[in-house]
Design a protein around this motif. Structure first.
Motif, PDB file in Angstrom:
ATOM      1  N   LEU A  24       0.829  -1.206   0.000  1.00  0.00           N
ATOM      2  CA  LEU A  24       0.000   0.000   0.000  1.00  0.00           C
ATOM      3  C   LEU A  24       0.866   1.259   0.000  1.00  0.00           C
ATOM      4  O   LEU A  24       0.540   2.250  -0.661  1.00  0.00           O
ATOM      5  CB  LEU A  24      -0.920  -0.010   1.222  1.00  0.00           C
ATOM      6  CG  LEU A  24      -1.821   1.217   1.399  1.00  0.00           C
ATOM      7  CD1 LEU A  24      -2.773   1.382   0.215  1.00  0.00           C
ATOM      8  CD2 LEU A  24      -2.618   1.114   2.703  1.00  0.00           C
ATOM      9  N   ALA A  25       1.986   1.224   0.732  1.00  0.00           N
ATOM     10  CA  ALA A  25       2.901   2.377   0.757  1.00  0.00           C
ATOM     11  C   ALA A  25       3.395   2.713  -0.645  1.00  0.00           C
ATOM     12  O   ALA A  25       3.421   3.892  -1.048  1.00  0.00           O
ATOM     13  CB  ALA A  25       4.082   2.079   1.683  1.00  0.00           C
ATOM     14  N   ASN A  26       3.788   1.693  -1.415  1.00  0.00           N
ATOM     15  CA  ASN A  26       4.255   1.928  -2.788  1.00  0.00           C
ATOM     16  C   ASN A  26       3.156   2.535  -3.653  1.00  0.00           C
ATOM     17  O   ASN A  26       3.402   3.442  -4.460  1.00  0.00           O
ATOM     18  CB  ASN A  26       4.745   0.623  -3.408  1.00  0.00           C
ATOM     19  CG  ASN A  26       6.034   0.132  -2.791  1.00  0.00           C
ATOM     20  OD1 ASN A  26       6.800   0.901  -2.222  1.00  0.00           O
ATOM     21  ND2 ASN A  26       6.292  -1.159  -2.885  1.00  0.00           N
ATOM     22  N   ILE A  27       1.940   2.030  -3.489  1.00  0.00           N
ATOM     23  CA  ILE A  27       0.813   2.512  -4.298  1.00  0.00           C
ATOM     24  C   ILE A  27       0.522   3.981  -4.004  1.00  0.00           C
ATOM     25  O   ILE A  27       0.397   4.808  -4.923  1.00  0.00           O
ATOM     26  CB  ILE A  27      -0.438   1.652  -4.011  1.00  0.00           C
ATOM     27  CG1 ILE A  27      -0.233   0.233  -4.560  1.00  0.00           C
ATOM     28  CG2 ILE A  27      -1.686   2.281  -4.626  1.00  0.00           C
ATOM     29  CD1 ILE A  27      -1.219  -0.776  -4.024  1.00  0.00           C
ATOM     30  N   ILE A  28       0.421   4.318  -2.718  1.00  0.00           N
ATOM     31  CA  ILE A  28       0.131   5.703  -2.337  1.00  0.00           C
ATOM     32  C   ILE A  28       1.257   6.627  -2.784  1.00  0.00           C
ATOM     33  O   ILE A  28       1.017   7.745  -3.270  1.00  0.00           O
ATOM     34  CB  ILE A  28      -0.073   5.808  -0.810  1.00  0.00           C
ATOM     35  CG1 ILE A  28      -1.255   4.940  -0.364  1.00  0.00           C
ATOM     36  CG2 ILE A  28      -0.277   7.261  -0.388  1.00  0.00           C
ATOM     37  CD1 ILE A  28      -2.594   5.376  -0.897  1.00  0.00           C
ATOM     38  N   PHE A  29       2.502   6.166  -2.649  1.00  0.00           N
ATOM     39  CA  PHE A  29       3.652   6.978  -3.064  1.00  0.00           C
ATOM     40  C   PHE A  29       3.602   7.270  -4.560  1.00  0.00           C
ATOM     41  O   PHE A  29       3.926   8.382  -4.996  1.00  0.00           O
ATOM     42  CB  PHE A  29       4.947   6.257  -2.702  1.00  0.00           C
ATOM     43  CG  PHE A  29       6.186   7.082  -2.881  1.00  0.00           C
ATOM     44  CD1 PHE A  29       6.607   7.950  -1.878  1.00  0.00           C
ATOM     45  CD2 PHE A  29       6.941   7.004  -4.037  1.00  0.00           C
ATOM     46  CE1 PHE A  29       7.750   8.731  -2.035  1.00  0.00           C
ATOM     47  CE2 PHE A  29       8.086   7.771  -4.208  1.00  0.00           C
ATOM     48  CZ  PHE A  29       8.489   8.642  -3.198  1.00  0.00           C
ATOM     49  N   LEU A  30       3.194   6.282  -5.355  1.00  0.00           N
ATOM     50  CA  LEU A  30       3.116   6.468  -6.803  1.00  0.00           C
ATOM     51  C   LEU A  30       2.028   7.462  -7.195  1.00  0.00           C
ATOM     52  O   LEU A  30       2.114   8.087  -8.256  1.00  0.00           O
ATOM     53  CB  LEU A  30       2.877   5.118  -7.495  1.00  0.00           C
ATOM     54  CG  LEU A  30       4.074   4.155  -7.509  1.00  0.00           C
ATOM     55  CD1 LEU A  30       3.650   2.785  -8.006  1.00  0.00           C
ATOM     56  CD2 LEU A  30       5.203   4.718  -8.366  1.00  0.00           C
ATOM     57  N   TRP A  31       1.014   7.606  -6.352  1.00  0.00           N
ATOM     58  CA  TRP A  31      -0.028   8.606  -6.620  1.00  0.00           C
ATOM     59  C   TRP A  31       0.460  10.013  -6.276  1.00  0.00           C
ATOM     60  O   TRP A  31      -0.260  10.994  -6.495  1.00  0.00           O
ATOM     61  CB  TRP A  31      -1.292   8.307  -5.822  1.00  0.00           C
ATOM     62  CG  TRP A  31      -2.142   7.210  -6.379  1.00  0.00           C
ATOM     63  CD1 TRP A  31      -2.360   5.979  -5.834  1.00  0.00           C
ATOM     64  CD2 TRP A  31      -2.906   7.239  -7.597  1.00  0.00           C
ATOM     65  NE1 TRP A  31      -3.206   5.222  -6.626  1.00  0.00           N
ATOM     66  CE2 TRP A  31      -3.549   5.983  -7.720  1.00  0.00           C
ATOM     67  CE3 TRP A  31      -3.092   8.194  -8.586  1.00  0.00           C
ATOM     68  CZ2 TRP A  31      -4.379   5.668  -8.794  1.00  0.00           C
ATOM     69  CZ3 TRP A  31      -3.930   7.880  -9.669  1.00  0.00           C
ATOM     70  CH2 TRP A  31      -4.556   6.632  -9.765  1.00  0.00           C
ATOM     71  N   GLY A  32       1.661  10.121  -5.719  1.00  0.00           N
ATOM     72  CA  GLY A  32       2.186  11.415  -5.294  1.00  0.00           C
ATOM     73  C   GLY A  32       2.313  12.430  -6.406  1.00  0.00           C
ATOM     74  O   GLY A  32       2.318  13.643  -6.153  1.00  0.00           O
ATOM     75  N   ASN A  33       2.427  11.961  -7.661  1.00  0.00           N
ATOM     76  CA  ASN A  33       2.538  12.901  -8.784  1.00  0.00           C
ATOM     77  C   ASN A  33       1.233  13.640  -9.046  1.00  0.00           C
ATOM     78  O   ASN A  33       1.232  14.735  -9.612  1.00  0.00           O
ATOM     79  CB  ASN A  33       2.965  12.150 -10.049  1.00  0.00           C
ATOM     80  CG  ASN A  33       4.366  11.572  -9.923  1.00  0.00           C
ATOM     81  OD1 ASN A  33       5.220  12.154  -9.266  1.00  0.00           O
ATOM     82  ND2 ASN A  33       4.597  10.413 -10.530  1.00  0.00           N
ATOM     83  N   SER A  34       0.104  13.028  -8.643  1.00  0.00           N
ATOM     84  CA  SER A  34      -1.190  13.682  -8.863  1.00  0.00           C
ATOM     85  C   SER A  34      -1.878  14.069  -7.558  1.00  0.00           C
ATOM     86  O   SER A  34      -2.907  14.738  -7.584  1.00  0.00           O
ATOM     87  CB  SER A  34      -2.114  12.754  -9.669  1.00  0.00           C
ATOM     88  OG  SER A  34      -2.210  11.482  -9.051  1.00  0.00           O
TER      89      SER A  34
END
Length: 375
Positions: A24-34
């Motif tokens: 989940l940490a990786n997923i949320i981090f990847l949404w950081g661009n938007s």
């Protein structure tokens, strides 16, 4: 009679907490661009997952040293034994957090050394538990009872398919730092993916035959259905990343066909998520699903599928793919909050550390004599 003991009955599935939380940490981090807060929240979740990893690792190792007979009993159990492989997979997820989230603070050389170590632990750990569990299935002298057959049997295949989650970042760094090793690293990743993929086909066939010929498994094992969706997510991730690296190394002229294959597999995941939802609703209406560590079988598989959906959305840009990935992220986040909260409550109350003691030798003999008198 059950008793409480924090080492004797330390469940091997505790590493699934790291798998789900780190994913989940990786997923949320990847949404950081938007989403501006995404990177901060992703870092907080990764820190939580990484701390829990070492908290869980200590009692896991101590149990093998001090209560070997209890650890061995669980390892030989047809259901519990399947979850020992979560330890090397949790190490893989630790490596993905290091690569994606912490690498900017560590530098490439240290990052490479750390994720290479996680990759090696993943390879040897997964292969050991895979050979052990599959051989255990073959050597049993009695046909397993239907209630002992469920999707937890897929843990070993899934674990092999999960190793490339860190293996592909290792490949990417190797191409830059040690190009002469890159084909070997890619070959290992693809080989492990192949082991997992074909074992998944074979073993899932057994489980589906069981479902057709017998009623649903006990309510407590319903979360194991979630494991099925991880195969879809890991297959998509493995195909997209391996094809991209093979293209970079000149082994493929284009990754386009591989991306199309990945999208077809990703589409199958829509059915898998839907049928799992229907099964859960059906069971909830018939009495509910009791909480246990098995609920983490909903989290990591859905995380793997959500990450694959993010990659599909990047390769096939459209409101449909992006919206679906966002919806899965929301669902995963809500499920994680529920499961993590209940896990914390269960740990603090001691309910998750209950088990049945192994009888002393004298007691075993007494039980045998009583059974003989009964006959």
């Amino acid at each position: 009679m059950q008793e409480r003991h924090y080492l004797k009955y330390f469940a091997p599935a505790w590493f699934a907490v790291i798998m789900g939380t780190g994913g989940l940490a990786n997923i949320i981090f990847l949404w950081g661009n938007s989403w501006s807060f995404g990177k901060v929240l992703g870092m907080l979740l990764a820190a939580l997952a990484n701390i829990i990893y070492f908290i869980v690792l200590v009692p896991w190792l101590l149990r093998w040293a001090r209560y070997f007979e209890y650890a061995k009993r669980d390892l030989d159990h047809p259901l519990t034994g399947n979850f020992f492989v979560t330890m090397p997979v949790a190490t893989v997820i630790l490596g993905t957090n290091i690569n994606l989230i912490w690498s900017g603070y560590l530098g490439e050389s240290l990052t490479y050394a750390l994720i290479f170590g996680c990759w090696l632990v993943g390879i040897f750990g997964v292969l050991f538990f895979t050979f052990y569990s599959t051989f255990r299935m073959m050597r049993v002298e009695e046909t397993p009872r239907p209630e002992m057959i469920n999707f937890s049997w897929l843990m070993a295949p899934i674990a092999n398919m999960a190793v490339p989650l860190i293996g592909n970042p290792v490949t990417e760094h190797t191409i830059r730092l040690h190009p002469s090793w890159s084909v070997s690293v890619l070959s290992v990743n693809i080989a492990l993916f192949g082991i997992g993929f074909f074992l998944f086909i074979f073993i899932s066939g057994i489980v589906f035959v069981r479902l057709v010929n017998h009623p649903f498994p006990p309510a407590a094992t319903i979360p194991s259905f979630g494991i099925l969706v991880s195969a879809v997510g890991l297959a998509v991730n493995g195909i997209i990343d391996s094809a991209r690296h093979a293209h970079t190394m000149g082994l493929l002229t284009s990754p386009g066909l591989a991306n199309l294959m990945a999208m077809a597999i990703w589409g199958f995941g829509i059915w898998v998520v839907g049928i799992i939802a229907l099964i859960c609703i059906y069971q909830l209406r018939r009495g509910g699903i009791p909480f246990s560590m098995g609920w983490w079988a909903f989290i990591f598989p859905l995380a793997a599928y959500t990450i694959s959906s993010q990659k599909i959305a990047a390769a096939f840009v459209s409101p449909l793919t992006t919206g679906y990935a966002a919806a899965l992220t929301l669902l995963l986040s809500l499920l994680w909050l529920y499961v993590f909260a209940n896990t914390l409550l269960g740990a603090l109350s001691g309910k998750l550390f209950m088990g049945t003691p192994i009888p002393e030798k004298g007691e075993q003999g007494k039980q045998v004599r009583v059974l003989g008198m009964d006959r």
